[in-house]
Write a protein that holds these residues in place. Structure first.
Motif, mmCIF file in Angstrom:
data_model
loop_
_atom_site.group_PDB
_atom_site.id
_atom_site.type_symbol
_atom_site.label_atom_id
_atom_site.label_comp_id
_atom_site.label_asym_id
_atom_site.label_seq_id
_atom_site.Cartn_x
_atom_site.Cartn_y
_atom_site.Cartn_z
ATOM 1 N N ALA A 132 -4.162 21.515 -1.195
ATOM 2 C CA ALA A 132 -2.898 22.048 -1.232
ATOM 3 C C ALA A 132 -1.865 20.978 -2.013
ATOM 4 O O ALA A 132 -2.255 19.769 -2.364
ATOM 5 N N GLU A 133 -0.952 21.342 -2.699
ATOM 6 C CA GLU A 133 0.060 20.703 -3.532
ATOM 7 C C GLU A 133 0.458 19.557 -2.809
ATOM 8 O O GLU A 133 0.480 18.451 -3.377
ATOM 9 N N ASP A 134 0.925 19.811 -1.389
ATOM 10 C CA ASP A 134 1.446 18.482 -0.463
ATOM 11 C C ASP A 134 0.358 18.873 0.639
ATOM 12 O O ASP A 134 0.874 19.478 1.686
ATOM 13 N N PRO A 135 -0.915 17.926 0.741
ATOM 14 C CA PRO A 135 -1.818 18.279 1.738
ATOM 15 C C PRO A 135 -1.398 17.995 3.042
ATOM 16 O O PRO A 135 -1.910 18.733 4.069
ATOM 17 N N PHE A 141 -11.358 3.188 4.651
ATOM 18 C CA PHE A 141 -10.677 4.224 4.644
ATOM 19 C C PHE A 141 -10.390 4.620 6.052
ATOM 20 O O PHE A 141 -9.496 5.404 6.510
ATOM 21 N N VAL A 142 -11.658 4.546 6.888
ATOM 22 C CA VAL A 142 -11.273 4.740 8.143
ATOM 23 C C VAL A 142 -10.654 3.885 9.070
ATOM 24 O O VAL A 142 -9.867 4.184 9.847
ATOM 25 N N SER A 143 -10.570 2.574 8.631
ATOM 26 C CA SER A 143 -9.536 1.521 9.175
ATOM 27 C C SER A 143 -8.002 2.135 8.775
ATOM 28 O O SER A 143 -7.154 1.788 9.619
ATOM 29 N N LEU A 144 -8.001 2.446 7.504
ATOM 30 C CA LEU A 144 -6.477 2.798 6.976
ATOM 31 C C LEU A 144 -6.224 4.190 7.759
ATOM 32 O O LEU A 144 -4.807 4.201 8.200
ATOM 33 N N MET A 145 -6.969 5.121 8.099
ATOM 34 C CA MET A 145 -6.638 6.237 8.972
ATOM 35 C C MET A 145 -6.382 5.768 10.209
ATOM 36 O O MET A 145 -5.304 6.028 10.829
ATOM 37 N N ALA A 146 -6.846 4.845 10.705
ATOM 38 C CA ALA A 146 -6.899 4.310 12.250
ATOM 39 C C ALA A 146 -5.287 3.751 12.290
ATOM 40 O O ALA A 146 -4.595 3.770 13.337
ATOM 41 N N TYR A 147 -5.142 2.707 11.252
ATOM 42 C CA TYR A 147 -3.619 2.242 11.186
ATOM 43 C C TYR A 147 -2.786 3.356 10.982
ATOM 44 O O TYR A 147 -1.469 3.183 11.754
ATOM 45 N N MET A 207 0.972 -1.172 -0.030
ATOM 46 C CA MET A 207 -0.004 -0.001 0.345
ATOM 47 C C MET A 207 0.858 1.242 0.145
ATOM 48 O O MET A 207 1.965 1.347 0.586
ATOM 49 N N ASN A 208 0.517 2.033 -0.822
ATOM 50 C CA ASN A 208 1.282 3.305 -0.984
ATOM 51 C C ASN A 208 1.151 4.206 0.304
ATOM 52 O O ASN A 208 0.066 4.477 0.689
ATOM 53 N N VAL A 209 2.049 4.597 0.777
ATOM 54 C CA VAL A 209 1.967 5.547 2.340
ATOM 55 C C VAL A 209 1.369 6.974 1.986
ATOM 56 O O VAL A 209 0.354 7.039 2.674
ATOM 57 N N ASP A 210 1.484 7.197 0.959
ATOM 58 C CA ASP A 210 0.736 8.608 0.552
ATOM 59 C C ASP A 210 -0.854 8.599 0.360
ATOM 60 O O ASP A 210 -1.324 9.500 0.926
ATOM 61 N N LEU A 211 -0.976 7.293 -0.088
ATOM 62 C CA LEU A 211 -2.548 7.086 -0.063
ATOM 63 C C LEU A 211 -3.406 6.952 1.176
ATOM 64 O O LEU A 211 -4.300 7.543 1.582
ATOM 65 N N LEU A 212 -2.688 6.491 2.138
ATOM 66 C CA LEU A 212 -3.041 6.282 3.709
ATOM 67 C C LEU A 212 -3.491 7.572 4.324
ATOM 68 O O LEU A 212 -4.049 7.860 4.973
ATOM 69 N N LEU A 213 -2.078 8.645 3.891
ATOM 70 C CA LEU A 213 -2.231 9.949 4.414
ATOM 71 C C LEU A 213 -3.325 10.659 3.946
ATOM 72 O O LEU A 213 -3.916 11.675 4.433
ATOM 73 N N GLN A 214 -4.020 10.421 2.647
ATOM 74 C CA GLN A 214 -5.048 10.945 2.049
ATOM 75 C C GLN A 214 -6.402 10.222 2.545
ATOM 76 O O GLN A 214 -7.450 10.765 2.290
ATOM 77 N N SER A 215 -6.267 9.288 3.694
ATOM 78 C CA SER A 215 -7.629 8.791 3.970
ATOM 79 C C SER A 215 -8.613 9.696 4.614
ATOM 80 O O SER A 215 -9.707 9.317 4.277
#
Lengths: 91, 505
Positions: B69-72, B49-55, B1-9
């Motif tokens: 933002a360009e880098d949110p 995505f709630v689970s991914l955010m929690a993780y 899983m791409n770490v960036d995607l997790l931060l977008q959760s």
């Protein structure tokens, strides 16, 4: 405790003989109705004594819940005033 | 899983229900099966995505997400207008509570609402409410809070009035709308105070700017009362039994979860934003007063109800009181030695009770919905003998009922025990009131159980759909898990939430 209760229950079950009256619900000596809805005592009758004893507390409370939206807003304004005064006085 | 995607959760948690809310009516034009599939996919993706955010929160810690933002996730200066979300332990606790109920209610709706037309609109409103309440608990900006607050109110209003052929439903929705409009306008008013005073709307910046001026007190008081009203705290609770009892049976727990969402926001604001600007004991004692009133009046009014949904609705008001009282005790002791001694346990108990309440209240409302579905009445005077034909629903009701009454070993007991112990050390009278309310709650659960399930088989029951059984089963499993591992829930979910608010010991 549950085991003891079960043993007592089994003792009663083994000596139980079905007769015309045994097993019928007892409703203050009245002959049970054939409609099951009449046999089941429930609804508002349950806890009647408790709520009746507390009627001086409960009745005004129920009357206060008028279902009128003006009253809902009234309580909101009263609470807001109370909270603001409370916070202002304590800070 | 791409770490960036997790931060977008966080943005997916809001974006997915919003997107699927508008896809659902389009799918409804094609077929009912496609509509149901789109709805459940939207719901499950949000849960993912709630689970991914929690993780991510539990793995790397909390972060702020600045939308657009360009880098949110890299921006820390949010002094300008931006849509910002805060992903932290508290947001995880709130979103988990909401999504568990939402999934349960969503599955239940398939069976419960299958005989109704126009379900495309129903699912749209459902997903919009989900997006709204998720936005409320995730945002870290006061104006965004107002927007999500309005989205939640409008969509909930539509759901309450869904059975618009019934005058009572329309009346309840109208009352809810009036209350919500007043609350929304005054929330905007209080936000105006903050903006006029400090020129910022972000939680962090307001927190750092507040100095306890008169205008701050006015704004804090307004926000507290508005959110308490939306949380159905006494004496501003009267809309709740109307709305809960007149909403479709499947949706009632979801309307109740929006109240819990308001309580999450209230606790976030007082701990995270307002803490430094006011004397903690003043806000703490206010919460205690509102909490005790809610507990006592809620359960007292429940005693007089013969409508099973209204009865549960008043019990729900009563449970809100436990959380307010416990968190109030915790807040009142902030900054003193008592906080470390028992205040933090009170907050733990309050937060644990929130997630418990979300689940067992949903289970109770859904099992009562099953009763109404089968017997076609919610009048306790006419119900009886349903245990003969509805063994599963009976079992689920017992689990939910014993949990709300705080009977060991169920999860409600664990959170209430934390509350009793800590509140007793603050003031024994509060603990006694809490215990008495629990005893009366148990008696009222007994009343429903006796009336609806016991007695001779009246042969009025009809089989309820499997999806309803499944959703109640899922919620029961969650209650059992919380009951078996309360220490794990407290250490892994509740403690990070308290830490996120900056009040960990």
């Amino acid at each position: 405790m549950a085991l003891v209760a079960y043993l007592f229950y089994q003792m009663g079950e083994s000596s139980y003989k079905k007769t015309r009256l045994k097993g019928d619900p007892f409703i203050s000596g009245n002959r049970p109705s054939k409609d099951p809805r009449d046999i089941h005592v429930g609804g508002d009758n349950l806890y009647w004594g408790f709520t009746h004893a507390l009627r001086k507390y409960l009745d005004p409370l129920v009357e206060g819940h008028t279902g009128i939206v003006n009253d809902y807003v009234y309580w909101f304004v009263v609470t807001l005033a109370f909270v603001l005064v409370f916070l202002y006085l304590l800070i | 899983m791409n770490v960036d995607l997790l931060l977008q959760s966080p943005v997916f948690i809001l974006g997915i229900p919003l997107l699927f809310a508008f896809l659902t009516p389009l799918a409804d034009k094609v077929s009912k099966e496609l509509r149901n599939a789109v709805f459940i996919i939207g719901l499950l993706l949000t849960a993912l995505f709630v689970s991914l955010m929690a993780y991510e929160v539990y793995t790397i810690g909390s972060w702020t997400y600045v939308f657009g933002a360009e880098d949110p996730t890299a921006i820390t200066d949010v002094s300008f207008f931006r849509i910002t979300f805060l992903a932290d332990g508290f947001a995880v606790l709130a979103t988990l509570t909401i999504i568990i109920t939402a999934v349960g209610v969503g599955i239940y709706s398939f069976g419960n609402m299958k005989d109704f037309d126009d379900l495309g609109k129903f699912y749209t409103l459902f997903l919009l409410t989900l997006a709204g309440v998720m936005g409320m608990v995730l945002t870290s900006d006061l104006f965004n809070l107002f927007v999500w607050f309005e989205v939640t109110s409008i969509a909930s209003c539509g759901l309450i009035a869904y059975h618009n052929e019934r005058g009572e439903s329309v009346e309840a929705a109208l009352k809810y709308m009036i209350i919500s409009v007043i609350a929304g306008l005054l929330l905007l008013f209080s936000i105006g105070f903050f903006y006029g005073e400090y020129g910022v709307l972000n939680y962090f910046l307001i927190r750092d700017s507040m100095d306890g001026a008169f205008i701050d007190i006015l704004a804090i008081g307004l926000v507290m009362v508005i959110l308490s009203m939306k949380a159905s705290s006494v004496p501003m609770h009267m809309w709740a039994p109307d709305a809960y009892s007149e909403a479709p049976d499947s949706i009632t727990p979801f309307i109740a979860i929006t109240s819990l969402g308001s309580l999450f926001v209230l606790f976030r604001l007082i701990f995270f934003v307002f803490r430094g600007a006011v004397e903690p004991s003043s806000i703490g004692n206010l919460l205690i007063i509102l909490g005790v009133l809610s507990m006592f009046v809620g359960v007292s009014m429940a005693l007089k109800q013969s409508d099973v949904k209204r009865l549960i609705a008043y019990l729900s008001v009563s449970q809100i009181g436990y959380m307010m009282m416990a968190v109030g005790v915790g807040f009142a002791t902030l900054g003193t030695a008592d906080y470390g001694a028992f205040g933090v346990n009170a907050v733990e108990g309050g937060f644990f009770h929130m997630i418990n309440d979300g689940v067992y209240k949903a289970l109770l409302f859904l099992s009562v919905g099953g009763i109404i579905y089968a017997a076609d009445t919610r009048d306790l005077n006419r119900l009886g003998g349903l245990a003969h034909s509805m063994p599963f629903t009976t079992f689920f009701f017992i689990i939910g009922g014993l949990s709300i009454a705080g009977i060991p070993p169920l999860s409600g007991f664990s959170s209430k025990l934390l509350i009793y112990k800590s509140v007793y050390l603050y003031n024994p009278v509060l603990a006694i009131i809490a215990l008495v309310v629990s005893i009366v709650t148990l008696a009222l659960i007994g009343k429903i159980f006796f009336n609806a399930f016991l007695g001779p088989d009246q042969k009025i029951g009809m089989k309820i759909p499997r999806s309803m059984i499944l959703s109640m089963g899922v919620l029961t499993v969650i209650i059992v898990i919380f009951s078996l591992f309360p220490n794990y829930v407290v250490s892994e979910i509740i403690a990070p939430a308290i830490e996120a608010l900056g009040v960990a010991v």
